[in-house]
Design a protein around this motif. Structure first.
Motif, mmCIF file in Angstrom:
data_model
loop_
_atom_site.group_PDB
_atom_site.id
_atom_site.type_symbol
_atom_site.label_atom_id
_atom_site.label_comp_id
_atom_site.label_asym_id
_atom_site.label_seq_id
_atom_site.Cartn_x
_atom_site.Cartn_y
_atom_site.Cartn_z
ATOM 1 N N ASP A 162 -0.954 -1.541 8.750
ATOM 2 C CA ASP A 162 0.348 -0.914 8.529
ATOM 3 C C ASP A 162 0.458 -0.100 7.255
ATOM 4 O OD1 ASP A 162 1.206 -2.169 10.858
ATOM 5 O OD2 ASP A 162 1.895 -3.943 9.788
ATOM 6 N N ALA A 163 -0.310 -0.437 6.223
ATOM 7 C CA ALA A 163 -0.177 0.260 4.943
ATOM 8 C C ALA A 163 -1.506 0.218 4.213
ATOM 9 C CB ALA A 163 0.915 -0.390 4.092
ATOM 10 N N ILE A 164 -1.739 1.239 3.373
ATOM 11 C CA ILE A 164 -2.954 1.298 2.568
ATOM 12 C C ILE A 164 -2.587 1.810 1.184
ATOM 13 C CG2 ILE A 164 -3.527 3.617 3.412
ATOM 14 C CD1 ILE A 164 -6.507 2.799 3.180
ATOM 15 N N ASN A 165 -3.173 1.204 0.144
ATOM 16 C CA ASN A 165 -2.915 1.695 -1.203
ATOM 17 C C ASN A 165 -4.050 2.621 -1.653
ATOM 18 O OD1 ASN A 165 -5.023 -0.009 -2.021
ATOM 19 N ND2 ASN A 165 -3.668 -1.544 -2.912
ATOM 20 N N ASN A 166 -3.930 3.137 -2.866
ATOM 21 C CA ASN A 166 -4.875 4.163 -3.302
ATOM 22 C C ASN A 166 -6.250 3.628 -3.666
ATOM 23 O OD1 ASN A 166 -3.358 6.509 -2.895
ATOM 24 N ND2 ASN A 166 -2.276 6.253 -4.827
ATOM 25 N N ARG A 167 -6.389 2.307 -3.826
ATOM 26 C CA ARG A 167 -7.732 1.769 -4.036
ATOM 27 C C ARG A 167 -8.388 1.331 -2.730
ATOM 28 N NH1 ARG A 167 -6.420 -3.856 -7.372
ATOM 29 N NH2 ARG A 167 -5.833 -5.155 -5.569
ATOM 30 N N GLY A 168 -7.635 1.425 -1.601
ATOM 31 C CA GLY A 168 -8.226 1.165 -0.295
ATOM 32 C C GLY A 168 -7.927 -0.184 0.304
ATOM 33 N N ASP A 169 -7.042 -0.988 -0.315
ATOM 34 C CA ASP A 169 -6.609 -2.244 0.295
ATOM 35 C C ASP A 169 -5.696 -1.942 1.476
ATOM 36 O OD1 ASP A 169 -7.814 -3.583 -1.914
ATOM 37 O OD2 ASP A 169 -5.962 -3.355 -3.064
ATOM 38 N N VAL A 170 -5.882 -2.655 2.575
ATOM 39 C CA VAL A 170 -5.110 -2.420 3.798
ATOM 40 C C VAL A 170 -4.277 -3.662 4.101
ATOM 41 C CG1 VAL A 170 -5.211 -1.875 6.261
ATOM 42 C CG2 VAL A 170 -6.916 -0.900 4.697
ATOM 43 N N LEU A 171 -2.981 -3.453 4.313
ATOM 44 C CA LEU A 171 -2.069 -4.528 4.688
ATOM 45 C C LEU A 171 -1.706 -4.396 6.147
ATOM 46 C CD1 LEU A 171 -0.037 -6.843 3.875
ATOM 47 C CD2 LEU A 171 1.631 -5.007 3.464
ATOM 48 N N GLY A 172 -1.691 -5.510 6.851
ATOM 49 C CA GLY A 172 -1.311 -5.484 8.258
ATOM 50 C C GLY A 172 -0.811 -6.833 8.725
ATOM 51 N N TRP A 193 6.631 -11.378 6.915
ATOM 52 C CA TRP A 193 5.553 -10.427 7.157
ATOM 53 C C TRP A 193 5.469 -9.453 5.997
ATOM 54 C CZ3 TRP A 193 9.846 -10.960 10.351
ATOM 55 C CH2 TRP A 193 10.863 -10.010 10.186
ATOM 56 N N GLY A 194 4.344 -8.749 5.915
ATOM 57 C CA GLY A 194 4.145 -7.774 4.861
ATOM 58 C C GLY A 194 4.724 -6.421 5.235
ATOM 59 N N LEU A 195 5.375 -5.771 4.269
ATOM 60 C CA LEU A 195 5.962 -4.455 4.489
ATOM 61 C C LEU A 195 5.141 -3.341 3.872
ATOM 62 C CD1 LEU A 195 9.704 -5.292 3.725
ATOM 63 C CD2 LEU A 195 8.671 -4.981 5.981
ATOM 64 N N ASP A 196 4.597 -3.571 2.661
ATOM 65 C CA ASP A 196 3.878 -2.518 1.954
ATOM 66 C C ASP A 196 3.024 -3.154 0.876
ATOM 67 O OD1 ASP A 196 3.086 0.059 1.371
ATOM 68 O OD2 ASP A 196 4.902 0.615 0.290
ATOM 69 N N ILE A 197 2.020 -2.385 0.378
ATOM 70 C CA ILE A 197 1.127 -2.881 -0.660
ATOM 71 C C ILE A 197 1.008 -1.836 -1.754
ATOM 72 C CG2 ILE A 197 -0.931 -2.091 0.611
ATOM 73 C CD1 ILE A 197 -2.368 -4.600 -0.571
ATOM 74 N N LEU A 199 4.840 -6.346 -0.791
ATOM 75 C CA LEU A 199 6.259 -6.489 -0.479
ATOM 76 C C LEU A 199 6.374 -7.215 0.847
ATOM 77 C CD1 LEU A 199 9.221 -5.708 -1.157
ATOM 78 C CD2 LEU A 199 8.816 -3.566 0.094
ATOM 79 N N VAL A 200 7.110 -8.340 0.856
ATOM 80 C CA VAL A 200 7.219 -9.163 2.062
ATOM 81 C C VAL A 200 8.683 -9.348 2.425
ATOM 82 C CG1 VAL A 200 5.041 -10.361 1.640
ATOM 83 C CG2 VAL A 200 7.167 -11.337 0.766
ATOM 84 N N ASP A 201 8.906 -9.648 3.689
ATOM 85 C CA ASP A 201 10.255 -9.832 4.211
ATOM 86 C C ASP A 201 10.166 -10.765 5.404
ATOM 87 O OD1 ASP A 201 12.949 -9.551 4.398
ATOM 88 O OD2 ASP A 201 12.960 -7.487 5.077
ATOM 89 N N GLN A 253 9.833 -0.398 0.841
ATOM 90 C CA GLN A 253 8.584 0.174 0.355
ATOM 91 C C GLN A 253 8.447 -0.092 -1.140
ATOM 92 O OE1 GLN A 253 8.008 4.568 0.672
ATOM 93 N NE2 GLN A 253 6.298 4.075 2.004
ATOM 94 N N ILE A 254 7.179 -0.174 -1.603
ATOM 95 C CA ILE A 254 6.890 -0.351 -3.015
ATOM 96 C C ILE A 254 5.888 0.703 -3.460
ATOM 97 C CG2 ILE A 254 5.111 -2.095 -2.507
ATOM 98 C CD1 ILE A 254 5.834 -3.417 -5.207
ATOM 99 N N LYS A 255 6.147 1.300 -4.629
ATOM 100 C CA LYS A 255 5.229 2.275 -5.214
ATOM 101 C C LYS A 255 5.325 2.167 -6.733
ATOM 102 C CE LYS A 255 3.506 4.598 -1.643
ATOM 103 N NZ LYS A 255 3.845 3.580 -0.663
ATOM 104 N N ASN A 256 4.164 1.977 -7.391
ATOM 105 C CA ASN A 256 4.090 1.968 -8.849
ATOM 106 C C ASN A 256 5.072 0.957 -9.450
ATOM 107 O OD1 ASN A 256 2.992 2.891 -11.291
ATOM 108 N ND2 ASN A 256 4.572 4.441 -11.552
ATOM 109 N N GLY A 257 5.228 -0.176 -8.786
ATOM 110 C CA GLY A 257 6.107 -1.236 -9.262
ATOM 111 C C GLY A 257 7.559 -1.082 -8.882
ATOM 112 N N MET A 258 7.953 0.087 -8.372
ATOM 113 C CA MET A 258 9.330 0.314 -7.943
ATOM 114 C C MET A 258 9.471 -0.010 -6.454
ATOM 115 S SD MET A 258 10.155 3.930 -9.875
ATOM 116 C CE MET A 258 8.667 4.710 -9.218
ATOM 117 N N VAL A 259 10.635 -0.531 -6.090
ATOM 118 C CA VAL A 259 10.916 -0.910 -4.701
ATOM 119 C C VAL A 259 12.184 -0.201 -4.255
ATOM 120 C CG1 VAL A 259 11.491 -2.828 -3.150
ATOM 121 C CG2 VAL A 259 9.822 -3.160 -4.997
#
Length: 334
Positions: free
Chosen positions: A138-148, A178-182, A189-191, A221-227
């Motif tokens: 469902d989501a991927i961060n810039n270092r390549g970790d994948v959340l699903g 479940w996970g929403l974003d990484i 980020l979970v909900d 969504q989460i980016k750079n510590g902001m939600v």
């Protein structure tokens, strides 16, 4: 886990959306909408644009010849990738700055969900933990970790991470919901239906503060510590867009009803409220401050799919229901 069928309900639109560049609306002179090119031979293809690398390249899915297929736009050149071998309908969820795309496809025959990456010139199907029969990426961060998420034979879903450098060893997360974003540092980020939105970092759950005057929060969504997300209360059931600069510091976004996407610099996309619909005008905010409504081709509404670090907003426009997709589009400052 996302419901794959929702995003795969792609319908062809009969209305033309005109030329490739559409002049910006008078009420938001800083933005201009451009319609992305469609594949040769498919001038009426519709779908969803849901990823960007923040460098002018985009990804999504289009309905072509009765199938939902993965499509990318590289320097405005469109490429149809199809689906991973042994699958048919595909949905694209995210893209990182390296250009890696995450998605979910349906296996031939069984129809089970298959998580995949499009990394460079080829697809990579992600392995599932033992005892699980299907999953999503469902989501991927810039270092390549994948959340699903993965689903077992009992129909129960669990969040999972494929960490960069060890994609062959998926890790189940012991968190409620479940996970929403990484985020880029691995914060998740979970909900959950009966759980509040939280951050999961270093094995600990961190609550997001509920803004004064509200009693429910829903993060997105989460980016750079902001939600980003929205809050609601009996007095304001439609909702109020919220930006958390930190978990304990929620900011209401001026004149917003909801939020959907943000980038690491605090550019937020959401919707202004209107009394009759949850599809109010698509608009932008810098932090808590209103930054302009996004213009639309005449007679169209639109939806955002991602916000890049370059400030470009990708999505789709349509004269019909937005959950059925539309013409791929990008909004840029000029």
């Amino acid at each position: 886990m996302r419901v794959v069928s929702t995003m795969l309900a792609i319908a062809a639109l009969t209305a033309s959306v005109g030329a490739i560049a559409v002049p910006a609306a008078a009420q938001s002179p800083q933005w201009q909408v451009h319609l992305l090119p469609l594949p040769d031979g498919h001038p009426d293809a519709t779908g969803f644009v849901t990823g960007t690398d923040g460098r002018g390249n985009y990804s999504g899915m289009l309905a072509i010849e009765g199938r939902s297929v993965v499509v990318t736009w590289t320097r405005s050149r469109v490429t149809v990738w199809g689906t991973p071998e042994g699958t048919n309908f595909a949905a694209v969820w995210d893209q990182n700055k390296a250009g890696t795309v995450t998605g979910t496809a349906l296996a031939d025959g069984s129809g089970e969900s298959v998580p995949f990456l499009l990394d460079g010139p080829s697809f990579r199907v992600l392995p599932l933990p033992a005892g699980y029969s299907e999953g999503s990426a469902d989501a991927i961060n810039n270092r390549g970790d994948v959340l699903g998420a993965v689903t077992g034979s009992d129909g129960q879903s669990k969040p999972v991470v494929w960490w960069a450098g060890r994609l062959d060893r998926p890790e189940l997360l012991d968190v409620p919901g479940w996970g929403l974003d990484i985020d880029d540092d691995g914060t998740i980020l979970v909900d959950g239906l009966n759980e509040p939105s939280r951050l999961f970092r270093d094995g600990k759950l961190i609550d997001l503060a509920v803004p004064a005057g509200y009693d429910h929060i829903y993060a997105h969504q989460i980016k750079n510590g902001m939600v980003i997300g929205h809050a609601s209360s009996p007095a304001q059931p439609a909702g109020q867009g919220i930006l958390w600069r930190t978990p304990s510091d929620p900011w209401p976004l001026q004149g917003s009803e909801s939020t959907s996407h943000l980038n690491r610099f605090g550019l937020v996309v959401g919707r202004e409220p209107i009394p009759t619909s949850h599809n109010g005008p698509l608009a932008t905010w810098w932090g808590p401050n209103f930054a302009g409504r996004l213009p639309m081709p005449a007679g169209h509404n639109g939806s955002a799919g991602a916000v890049g670090e370059d400030g470009a907003i990708v999505g789709w426009v349509s004269t019909g229901p937005l959950d059925e997709g539309g013409r791929p589009a990008v909004w840029r400052l000029f």
